[in-house]
Structures are given as C-alpha cells and as structure tokens.
Design a protein around this motif. Structure first.
Motif, PDB file in Angstrom:
ATOM      1  N   GLY A 107      41.154  99.379  44.578  1.00 39.28           N
ATOM      2  CA  GLY A 107      39.914 100.018  44.148  1.00 39.28           C
ATOM      3  C   GLY A 107      40.051 100.652  42.785  1.00 39.28           C
ATOM      4  O   GLY A 107      39.145 100.555  41.947  1.00 39.28           O
ATOM      5  N   PHE A 108      41.171 101.295  42.564  1.00 40.12           N
ATOM      6  CA  PHE A 108      41.404 101.923  41.254  1.00 40.12           C
ATOM      7  C   PHE A 108      41.335 100.881  40.147  1.00 40.12           C
ATOM      8  O   PHE A 108      40.641 101.061  39.140  1.00 40.12           O
ATOM      9  N   ALA A 109      42.042  99.767  40.325  1.00 37.93           N
ATOM     10  CA  ALA A 109      42.060  98.720  39.303  1.00 37.93           C
ATOM     11  C   ALA A 109      40.665  98.141  39.076  1.00 37.93           C
ATOM     12  O   ALA A 109      40.232  97.956  37.931  1.00 37.93           O
ATOM     13  N   VAL A 110      39.957  97.876  40.161  1.00 38.59           N
ATOM     14  CA  VAL A 110      38.617  97.285  40.041  1.00 38.59           C
ATOM     15  C   VAL A 110      37.656  98.249  39.378  1.00 38.59           C
ATOM     16  O   VAL A 110      36.946  97.884  38.426  1.00 38.59           O
ATOM     17  N   PHE A 111      37.613  99.488  39.855  1.00 40.18           N
ATOM     18  CA  PHE A 111      36.620 100.421  39.330  1.00 40.18           C
ATOM     19  C   PHE A 111      36.908 100.850  37.894  1.00 40.18           C
ATOM     20  O   PHE A 111      35.990 101.015  37.092  1.00 40.18           O
ATOM     21  N   VAL A 112      38.161 101.008  37.537  1.00 41.42           N
ATOM     22  CA  VAL A 112      38.489 101.325  36.140  1.00 41.42           C
ATOM     23  C   VAL A 112      38.137 100.141  35.246  1.00 41.42           C
ATOM     24  O   VAL A 112      37.600 100.331  34.139  1.00 41.42           O
ATOM     25  N   SER A 113      38.386  98.940  35.713  1.00 39.37           N
ATOM     26  CA  SER A 113      38.026  97.755  34.929  1.00 39.37           C
ATOM     27  C   SER A 113      36.519  97.668  34.730  1.00 39.37           C
ATOM     28  O   SER A 113      36.036  97.394  33.620  1.00 39.37           O
ATOM     29  N   LEU A 114      35.757  97.903  35.794  1.00 38.86           N
ATOM     30  CA  LEU A 114      34.299  97.855  35.684  1.00 38.86           C
ATOM     31  C   LEU A 114      33.777  98.969  34.786  1.00 38.86           C
ATOM     32  O   LEU A 114      32.840  98.765  34.010  1.00 38.86           O
ATOM     33  N   TRP A 115      34.375 100.141  34.909  1.00 43.64           N
ATOM     34  CA  TRP A 115      33.967 101.264  34.062  1.00 43.64           C
ATOM     35  C   TRP A 115      34.199 100.929  32.592  1.00 43.64           C
ATOM     36  O   TRP A 115      33.364 101.193  31.736  1.00 43.64           O
ATOM     37  N   THR A 116      35.368 100.326  32.310  1.00 45.56           N
ATOM     38  CA  THR A 116      35.697  99.940  30.940  1.00 45.56           C
ATOM     39  C   THR A 116      34.722  98.883  30.427  1.00 45.56           C
ATOM     40  O   THR A 116      34.253  98.961  29.282  1.00 45.56           O
ATOM     41  N   LEU A 117      34.413  97.895  31.273  1.00 50.85           N
ATOM     42  CA  LEU A 117      33.454  96.868  30.877  1.00 50.85           C
ATOM     43  C   LEU A 117      32.075  97.460  30.610  1.00 50.85           C
ATOM     44  O   LEU A 117      31.371  97.027  29.692  1.00 50.85           O
ATOM     45  N   GLU A 118      31.697  98.471  31.389  1.00 50.54           N
ATOM     46  CA  GLU A 118      30.413  99.126  31.134  1.00 50.54           C
ATOM     47  C   GLU A 118      30.427  99.833  29.781  1.00 50.54           C
ATOM     48  O   GLU A 118      29.461  99.772  29.015  1.00 50.54           O
ATOM     49  N   LEU A 119      31.525 100.523  29.492  1.00 44.29           N
ATOM     50  CA  LEU A 119      31.637 101.226  28.215  1.00 44.29           C
ATOM     51  C   LEU A 119      31.593 100.255  27.031  1.00 44.29           C
ATOM     52  O   LEU A 119      31.137 100.607  25.949  1.00 44.29           O
ATOM     53  N   ARG A 157      29.436  95.283  28.501  1.00 40.97           N
ATOM     54  CA  ARG A 157      29.514  93.957  29.117  1.00 40.97           C
ATOM     55  C   ARG A 157      29.226  93.966  30.613  1.00 40.97           C
ATOM     56  O   ARG A 157      29.322  92.937  31.266  1.00 40.97           O
ATOM     57  N   PHE A 158      28.876  95.118  31.155  1.00 34.36           N
ATOM     58  CA  PHE A 158      28.662  95.211  32.601  1.00 34.36           C
ATOM     59  C   PHE A 158      27.665  96.323  32.872  1.00 34.36           C
ATOM     60  O   PHE A 158      27.647  97.350  32.173  1.00 34.36           O
ATOM     61  N   THR A 159      26.851  96.141  33.901  1.00 26.69           N
ATOM     62  CA  THR A 159      25.916  97.166  34.357  1.00 26.69           C
ATOM     63  C   THR A 159      26.109  97.344  35.857  1.00 26.69           C
ATOM     64  O   THR A 159      26.127  96.363  36.607  1.00 26.69           O
ATOM     65  N   TRP A 160      26.251  98.569  36.266  1.00 28.26           N
ATOM     66  CA  TRP A 160      26.466  98.863  37.679  1.00 28.26           C
ATOM     67  C   TRP A 160      25.171  98.625  38.467  1.00 28.26           C
ATOM     68  O   TRP A 160      24.117  99.110  38.092  1.00 28.26           O
ATOM     69  N   SER A 161      25.289  97.922  39.593  1.00 27.76           N
ATOM     70  CA  SER A 161      24.145  97.806  40.504  1.00 27.76           C
ATOM     71  C   SER A 161      24.178  99.004  41.446  1.00 27.76           C
ATOM     72  O   SER A 161      25.209  99.672  41.594  1.00 27.76           O
ATOM     73  N   SER A 162      23.061  99.279  42.081  1.00 26.61           N
ATOM     74  CA  SER A 162      23.027 100.421  42.995  1.00 26.61           C
ATOM     75  C   SER A 162      23.967 100.201  44.178  1.00 26.61           C
ATOM     76  O   SER A 162      24.590 101.147  44.671  1.00 26.61           O
ATOM     77  N   LEU A 202      26.836  98.476  44.164  1.00 30.07           N
ATOM     78  CA  LEU A 202      28.214  98.676  43.718  1.00 30.07           C
ATOM     79  C   LEU A 202      28.508 100.148  43.462  1.00 30.07           C
ATOM     80  O   LEU A 202      29.609 100.626  43.764  1.00 30.07           O
ATOM     81  N   LEU A 203      27.535 100.873  42.956  1.00 29.20           N
ATOM     82  CA  LEU A 203      27.719 102.316  42.809  1.00 29.20           C
ATOM     83  C   LEU A 203      27.897 102.979  44.165  1.00 29.20           C
ATOM     84  O   LEU A 203      28.705 103.905  44.309  1.00 29.20           O
ATOM     85  N   SER A 204      27.178 102.504  45.165  1.00 27.71           N
ATOM     86  CA  SER A 204      27.346 103.042  46.528  1.00 27.71           C
ATOM     87  C   SER A 204      28.756 102.785  47.038  1.00 27.71           C
ATOM     88  O   SER A 204      29.365 103.653  47.672  1.00 27.71           O
ATOM     89  N   VAL A 205      29.276 101.591  46.774  1.00 29.31           N
ATOM     90  CA  VAL A 205      30.658 101.277  47.172  1.00 29.31           C
ATOM     91  C   VAL A 205      31.631 102.194  46.444  1.00 29.31           C
ATOM     92  O   VAL A 205      32.578 102.728  47.044  1.00 29.31           O
ATOM     93  N   PHE A 206      31.419 102.401  45.164  1.00 32.79           N
ATOM     94  CA  PHE A 206      32.285 103.278  44.379  1.00 32.79           C
ATOM     95  C   PHE A 206      32.280 104.699  44.944  1.00 32.79           C
ATOM     96  O   PHE A 206      33.334 105.302  45.135  1.00 32.79           O
ATOM     97  N   TRP A 207      31.079 105.245  45.217  1.00 31.23           N
ATOM     98  CA  TRP A 207      30.997 106.608  45.742  1.00 31.23           C
ATOM     99  C   TRP A 207      31.573 106.700  47.148  1.00 31.23           C
ATOM    100  O   TRP A 207      32.191 107.715  47.496  1.00 31.23           O
TER     101      TRP A 207
END
Length: 134
Positions: free
Chosen positions: A87-99, A102-107, A109-114
């Motif tokens: 989870g750490f690897a996936v969420f940090v990667s997605l966060w970086t892609l958003e910054l 190149r990526f937008t969080w869906s509701s 996926l945000l629920s999964v993150f929280w």
C-alpha cells in the motif's frame, strides 16, 4: 454401524471439520452471489462460520497447539507486511503521479486510501495499547 464417542476423534478431525465448515460457507456465499441469491448465501455463510468457530471450542481436547499459533502469527506478519509496504508503494506512487499532473484520484480509490490509513491507525493504536498492558 456404531457411532464413535466424541473422545475417540483426534484433534485433527475437529480441525478439519472446522476448516471444512469455513470452506462450505465461502462456497455458499459465492454460489449465492453467482445465482442471484445473495441473502441465502450470506445466511449459510454466517451459519457455517458460526459452526467453524464453535467446533474447536466445543471439542473435548485442544484443537490448536503452540505450533498452530506460531504459524498463524507468522502468516499475519507476512500479510500485514505485504499490505503495509504494498500500500505504501502504491499510494506514494499515485500521490507522486498526481503531483506531476499524470493522475487524478477517483472517489473509490480515495476511499481505499483512507481505509488503508484507518486500518494502520487502528493497528498502531491497538499495538500501543497491548504493549503498555503487557
């Protein structure tokens, strides 16, 4: 044919019966979902789970020993490690892609993150409590 008294069954027999009830419950739930009878599948699942929990407690002899507890602890450690680092690897990667735009969080996926965050907060709080109580 005469029935064997319960005391003649081995602990392995009770363990197998308990595990079999879990398998039956999961199969019933999946079958119920597949054929559109989710309520019936859920009822059978819950009943089989209750039987699976009751069998070891109702047996006249210990069903699980220290080796089983050590295996369960090791399994839990491996699963928690995979969920944590994965989870750490996936969420940090997605966060970086958003910054990087190149990526937008869906509701969803945000629920999964929280939920992942809440799980680790619960685990950490429980660990802290158990550690201080030991």
């Amino acid at each position: 044919m005469t029935a064997l008294p319960t005391s003649e069954f081995s602990s392995r027999t009770y363990r197998r019966a308990s595990n079999a009830s879990y398998v039956v419950g999961i199969a019933a739930l999946l079958l119920g979902l597949a054929v559109g009878e989710a309520l019936i599948g859920t009822v059978v699942y819950v009943a089989a789970f209750a039987v699976g929990v009751t069998i070891p407690r109702a047996s006249p002899q210990p069903v699980y020993d220290e080796r089983d507890e050590a295996l369960a602890a090791r399994t839990s450690d491996l699963v928690l490690t995979a969920i944590g680092f994965g989870g750490f690897a996936v969420f940090v990667s997605l966060w970086t892609l958003e910054l990087l735009g190149r990526f937008t969080w869906s509701s969803e996926l945000l629920s999964v993150f929280w939920a992942w965050c809440a799980f680790w907060l619960l685990w950490g709080g429980t660990y802290t409590y158990v550690r201080f109580r030991a």
